[in-house]
Design a protein around this motif. Structure first.
Motif, PDB file in Angstrom:
ATOM      1  N   ALA A 267       0.881  -1.173   0.000  1.00 18.50           N
ATOM      2  CA  ALA A 267       0.000   0.000   0.000  1.00 18.50           C
ATOM      3  C   ALA A 267       0.918   1.223   0.000  1.00 18.50           C
ATOM      4  CB  ALA A 267      -0.889   0.013   1.235  1.00 18.50           C
TER       5      ALA A 267
ATOM      6  N   PHE B  63      -3.303   9.355   4.608  1.00 16.46           N
ATOM      7  CA  PHE B  63      -4.232   8.549   3.811  1.00 16.46           C
ATOM      8  C   PHE B  63      -3.504   7.377   3.172  1.00 16.46           C
ATOM      9  CE2 PHE B  63      -2.959  12.233   1.265  1.00 16.46           C
ATOM     10  CZ  PHE B  63      -2.631  11.697   0.027  1.00 16.46           C
ATOM     11  N   ILE B  64      -4.275   6.432   2.640  1.00 21.76           N
ATOM     12  CA  ILE B  64      -3.717   5.161   2.175  1.00 21.76           C
ATOM     13  C   ILE B  64      -4.161   4.872   0.744  1.00 21.76           C
ATOM     14  CG2 ILE B  64      -3.468   2.694   2.662  1.00 21.76           C
ATOM     15  CD1 ILE B  64      -4.530   3.289   5.524  1.00 21.76           C
ATOM     16  N   LEU B  65      -3.201   4.961  -0.171  1.00 22.44           N
ATOM     17  CA  LEU B  65      -3.457   4.606  -1.576  1.00 22.44           C
ATOM     18  C   LEU B  65      -3.075   3.148  -1.801  1.00 22.44           C
ATOM     19  CD1 LEU B  65      -1.625   7.769  -2.909  1.00 22.44           C
ATOM     20  CD2 LEU B  65      -4.045   7.323  -3.345  1.00 22.44           C
ATOM     21  N   PRO B  66      -3.616   2.505  -2.834  1.00 21.56           N
ATOM     22  CA  PRO B  66      -3.134   1.160  -3.165  1.00 21.56           C
ATOM     23  C   PRO B  66      -1.700   1.261  -3.691  1.00 21.56           C
ATOM     24  CG  PRO B  66      -5.183   1.701  -4.338  1.00 21.56           C
ATOM     25  CD  PRO B  66      -4.678   2.967  -3.743  1.00 21.56           C
ATOM     26  N   GLY B  67      -0.888   0.238  -3.452  1.00 26.60           N
ATOM     27  CA  GLY B  67       0.452   0.201  -4.025  1.00 26.60           C
ATOM     28  C   GLY B  67       0.396   0.062  -5.538  1.00 26.60           C
TER      29      GLY B  67
ATOM     30  N   ILE C 284      -2.014   8.401  -8.105  1.00 29.19           N
ATOM     31  CA  ILE C 284      -1.090   8.406  -6.966  1.00 29.19           C
ATOM     32  C   ILE C 284      -0.454   9.784  -6.800  1.00 29.19           C
ATOM     33  CG2 ILE C 284       1.105   7.454  -6.127  1.00 29.19           C
ATOM     34  CD1 ILE C 284       0.242   4.779  -7.517  1.00 29.19           C
TER      35      ILE C 284
END
Lengths: 208, 208
Positions: free
Chosen positions: A93, A108-112, A156
């Protein structure tokens, strides 16, 4: 000194400065030296303990205050000595954390990158393409591969740009170096987790 | 008049203005009237043909030129009568297409809202949260649910804002109305595909 960052999928060792990775379900060596570790994975931790007697959990020594509820230990360790920066840890992530005057302001958390790419074939087999890491982000794409690569990178980059407001951005993690190149105001630190683990050990010399 | 938009997962009918959806692997009714259709799914098309004799494919009647290679038929139909706008079709994927002086300039493909949410549990079970559609996008999140909801919405909104440069944005698709609310310069058109299918039928009155 042996350090270990135990993640969801990997034991990530730093053995006197040298890195070694093992999948959590693979065989790991017997170490004859003390291991300092942090962990977000109880089962993997039990496995490491079973093989090595002298291991020390660094979590109790971490001093990190935040109003954020449910922040992962590795994220806290990565942020704990930072003053004014955006920390981007780009692994499976991508966590983005805002530090201001040594205080954690949230994140916050973006997908890897890999997880992001892997969504598309689940939507349609026609969208099963490799990421074009060299796609031109200043031109509107004219084929599926570029249309997806552009979308992944913009998804991203733009939220990070928006939150950073030209503040310095510190990148770390497997895709950190690659992503840092899209930002003028960025630095890349390969080993921020291990650096900070060492600083915690030094600050608590009782435990060495 | 019966119209049908055959997608990867759904037969989407418009029967004299009324909408009906059937999954492509479920039972579909026998229709006694002519069906005009577009399709991106050969197997589903064969199934519809098998049940209904009088069906007409609108694809050969579509006039739409673009340098984009591999653009889906439904995307072309959605764009084909637009002049100057960004078209955002927010379904299982979110396609974003730039139309300028009636010319298609290219586009990109984001994951749909549901696909986006579904990535996270595949990275870690700790990231298995519902989308908070009311998350405050002007505040840095302070819990996992908001951290993921903020990232999903920003990842979709910011690249579209960046490309639109305050041009008008036309939203359509299942999540089109919801997403349109994050943009000042937006309009929402529920049935752009069916509207344009009707326009193609009218323009080629030989086929009615």
């Amino acid at each position: 000194m042996i350090l270990c960052d135990i993640g969801n999928t990997t034991f990530h060792f730093n053995i006197n400065g040298e890195e070694q990775r093992y999948l959590v379900n693979s065989e790991i060596p017997d170490f004859k030296e003390r291991i300092y570790y942090i962990s977000v994975n109880e089962n993997a931790t039990a496995k490491l303990k079973h093989k090595n007697d002298d291991i020390i959990d660094l979590e109790p020594y971490l001093e990190f205050k935040t109003k954020y509820v449910g922040m992962g230990l590795d994220r806290k360790i990565a942020c704990c000595f930072l003053e004014d920066t955006i920390l981007v840890d780009a692994g499976s992530a991508i966590t983005v954390d805002i530090m201001k005057k040594k205080k954690h302001k949230g994140g916050f958390i973006l997908p890897g990158l890999k997880a992001f790419r892997d969504i598309y074939p689940q939507i349609s087999h026609k969208l099963d393409v490799d990421l074009n890491t060299k796609v031109n982000l200043d031109k509107i794409p004219l084929c599926t591969k570029d249309a997806i690569s552009y979308a992944i990178l913009k998804s991203i980059i733009e939220p990070i740009k928006k939150v950073s407001k030209k503040k310095q951005i510190t990148f770390t993690g497997g895709d950190g170096e690659f992503l840092s190149k899209f930002f003028d105001n960025s630095i890349y630190k390969k080993d921020i987790i291990f650096e900070n683990m060492r600083r915690i050990i030094d600050a608590n010399n009782c435990i060495t």
